[in-house]
Design an enzyme around this catalytic site. Sequence first.
Site, short mmCIF file in Angstrom:
data_model
loop_
_atom_site.label_atom_id
_atom_site.label_comp_id
_atom_site.label_asym_id
_atom_site.label_seq_id
_atom_site.Cartn_x
_atom_site.Cartn_y
_atom_site.Cartn_z
N CYS A 35 0.82 -1.20 0.00
CA CYS A 35 0.00 0.00 0.00
C CYS A 35 0.86 1.26 0.00
O CYS A 35 2.03 1.23 0.33
CB CYS A 35 -0.91 0.08 1.21
SG CYS A 35 -1.71 -1.46 1.63
N ARG A 91 2.41 0.82 -5.61
CA ARG A 91 2.46 0.05 -4.36
C ARG A 91 1.19 -0.74 -4.12
O ARG A 91 1.06 -1.44 -3.11
CB ARG A 91 2.68 1.00 -3.18
CG ARG A 91 3.90 1.88 -3.33
CD ARG A 91 3.94 2.91 -2.23
NE ARG A 91 4.38 2.32 -0.99
CZ ARG A 91 5.63 2.25 -0.59
NH1 ARG A 91 6.59 2.74 -1.35
NH2 ARG A 91 5.94 1.71 0.55
N TRP A 134 -3.00 -2.62 -1.41
CA TRP A 134 -2.74 -3.97 -1.91
C TRP A 134 -3.13 -4.88 -0.74
O TRP A 134 -2.49 -4.84 0.31
CB TRP A 134 -1.27 -4.12 -2.26
CG TRP A 134 -0.93 -5.46 -2.83
CD1 TRP A 134 -1.06 -5.86 -4.13
CD2 TRP A 134 -0.38 -6.58 -2.12
NE1 TRP A 134 -0.64 -7.16 -4.26
CE2 TRP A 134 -0.21 -7.62 -3.06
CE3 TRP A 134 -0.02 -6.81 -0.80
CZ2 TRP A 134 0.29 -8.87 -2.70
CZ3 TRP A 134 0.48 -8.04 -0.44
CH2 TRP A 134 0.64 -9.07 -1.39
N GLY A 191 1.52 -1.70 5.87
CA GLY A 191 2.26 -2.69 6.66
C GLY A 191 1.33 -3.82 7.06
O GLY A 191 0.23 -3.96 6.53
N GLU A 241 13.35 -16.21 -15.68
CA GLU A 241 12.76 -14.88 -15.83
C GLU A 241 11.64 -14.89 -16.88
O GLU A 241 10.59 -14.27 -16.68
CB GLU A 241 13.86 -13.86 -16.18
CG GLU A 241 13.39 -12.44 -16.41
CD GLU A 241 12.62 -11.82 -15.24
OE1 GLU A 241 12.59 -12.40 -14.14
OE2 GLU A 241 12.03 -10.75 -15.45
N LYS A 282 7.76 -13.80 -16.05
CA LYS A 282 7.03 -12.77 -16.82
C LYS A 282 5.71 -13.34 -17.33
O LYS A 282 4.68 -12.70 -17.23
CB LYS A 282 7.84 -12.32 -18.05
CG LYS A 282 8.94 -11.31 -17.95
CD LYS A 282 8.66 -10.00 -17.34
CE LYS A 282 8.71 -10.05 -15.84
NZ LYS A 282 9.81 -9.44 -15.18
N GLU A 307 3.10 -13.83 -14.48
CA GLU A 307 2.53 -12.67 -13.79
C GLU A 307 1.59 -11.84 -14.66
O GLU A 307 0.68 -11.22 -14.12
CB GLU A 307 3.62 -11.79 -13.16
CG GLU A 307 4.49 -11.01 -14.11
CD GLU A 307 5.42 -10.06 -13.34
OE1 GLU A 307 6.58 -9.97 -13.75
OE2 GLU A 307 4.99 -9.43 -12.38
N HIS A 341 13.79 -35.78 -14.35
CA HIS A 341 13.73 -36.31 -12.98
C HIS A 341 12.36 -36.09 -12.34
O HIS A 341 12.27 -35.98 -11.12
CB HIS A 341 14.84 -35.70 -12.13
CG HIS A 341 16.21 -36.08 -12.63
ND1 HIS A 341 16.72 -37.35 -12.53
CD2 HIS A 341 17.13 -35.36 -13.31
CE1 HIS A 341 17.92 -37.40 -13.09
NE2 HIS A 341 18.19 -36.18 -13.58
N LYS A 344 3.65 -3.03 -7.96
CA LYS A 344 5.01 -2.80 -8.45
C LYS A 344 6.04 -2.96 -7.34
O LYS A 344 7.14 -3.43 -7.57
CB LYS A 344 5.08 -1.39 -9.06
CG LYS A 344 6.41 -1.03 -9.68
CD LYS A 344 6.63 -1.76 -10.98
CE LYS A 344 7.98 -1.48 -11.60
NZ LYS A 344 8.38 -2.59 -12.50
#
Length: 591
Positions: free
Chosen positions: A2, A27, A71, A96, A464, A468, A471, A487, A586
């Site tokens: 947040c 945020r 968030w 928090g 990576e 990407k 998400e 395996h 972000k």
Amino acid sequence: MCGIVGYVGRRQAAPILLEGLKKLEYRGYDSAGIAVIEKHSFEVMKRAGSVEGLSAAKNFLGRTGIGHTRWATHGTPTEENAHPHIYGRIALVHNGIIENMKPLKEECLKRGESFTSETDTEIVAHLLDGYYEGDLLAALQKTAARLVGSFALAALSLEEPGKIALARRASPLVVGRGEDGTYLASDIPAIAAEGMEIYALGENEFALLDGKSAHFYAEDGREIEKKPLEYSLEEDVPEKKGFRHFMRKEMSEIPLSIANTQQIIQSYPKIFELREVLCHAEYIHIVACGTAYHSGLCAKIAIEARARIPVEVAVASEYRYRDPVIQRNTVVIAVSQSGETADTLAAAELAKRSGATLLAVTNVRYSSLARLADFVLFTAAGREIAVAATKSFNAQLVLLYALAEELASAKGRGACGAELLSLPLLAKDALAASEEVRAWTPHFLGAKSVFFLGRGADHCAALEGSLKLKEISYLPSEGYPAGELKHGTLALIEKGTPVVAILTSSRLAEKTMNAVHETYARGAKVFLVTSLPEYRKRGEILSSVLIPDIGETYSPVLSVIPLQALAYYVAVARGNDPDKPRNLAKSVTVE
Ligand code: F6R
């Protein structure tokens, strides 16, 4: 997580709060709200969804106010759970997590109080109102002493309409003193303006703001003096510049971001001190999260290959709760685009406490991480708005590779890495070639799972690429070491499963091709990102993209580009907003 913002002064608060909240949406953006004090009552607007939903609140009258973009941690992203939380005479916003919410809530329930949300923050508002006896700061100090967890809190009281009280523990909070009033926010860009003095609250500190001044207090209640931070205003206003999404625009900036970052080490003002530290470095730990963690994995390969120094790469949320062996002459490199990731900050603090030299690699000049570190190298990627990191990842790699070269030369292993100088141009070529992956999109749209395979540095790129895709397209995906598939995970391959192989090492190419055969034999559709043209014609390959060759060690900086593009095109084709993927933010400022 947040973002929080606040204002008290001569101007109307609401437009300032809304402007600040827009800048804090990185945020979190699942709900938002503001409260201003007008004639001894609160004007409040809260909405599920982004800050845009609050536009009608711009006409609120009142010169003291607080705002929040959320968030969700405790409670679903609904209007009821959005901040500010109002209880009795108090309005409160919080960034928090309160970990002892259960006993505190029981205490309130025993007093006969009832709750309208599922959040931890509402409980804090209850405590604050309970302690309030005409002195907001004193009540907040008593409240904070009861809390376990992390918080940046900003509180209003109807009985003190021209004041805002603040408390901070493990979540960032800054205060700005401007001509027209006093501001607060989770970060500097949300409030910074010409001539404003900005102060950072330290751990367990408090502040009391009024329209003319800000007073700061230590945990024991002593008033403390603070020096303003050095900062400069950001010039770039984020615009899409003709692109449909920020993510695509930011990818187009990869060559520039690489070129600008290449200048950083050479012009670093503390380069001689840094070289001295590097010269004595015996161990390196890299701590980071998500994409930045993948940069760390790429850097390990480069540093170990070039400088022969052992490198441990750790996910910051694990490192901070382990008891890592930090020996003399350990350099800990904390990598974070935002410089505000809670776990990375905690891991960096642990490293510092344990006596390591802390080197930060971050994209944000006045971030908490930059303020904490002994040395700070900035990636010059420019502002990144899309939640999925792209150009900042390429910039991190370039910086860490330059560091690998510095380490190699500090250890007397000769200068090399000349190929890195041509990277901006090569990145342009890789970007142009990446357009070809658009044609791959239909094969991915309904996939049950997608695999990215590689060995060595190609495996780092695979991780990576997979992150990407997950998400922003929401497709299940795994980045896997090509040799490890057999395996167990090979069981997941079925007819039509998309597999993307990354092949940039002629040394390892045939080995990776073994895994390609194994998946192809079981019906996978295999796509290839390679710098080795001879592999494009192999019968198993359905389609391929050729990227420039810079050797295997540094290859992820280019091989990741088609993978970023693939994630983008698949996300858009699935109707998702790649700039604001669901459930994410972000900057992850809670653990
Ligand atoms: C993925 C992504 C995240 C971040 C991670 C760390 O595209 O952006 O995985 O890399 O949350 O963020 P920073 O680098 O700001 O510490």
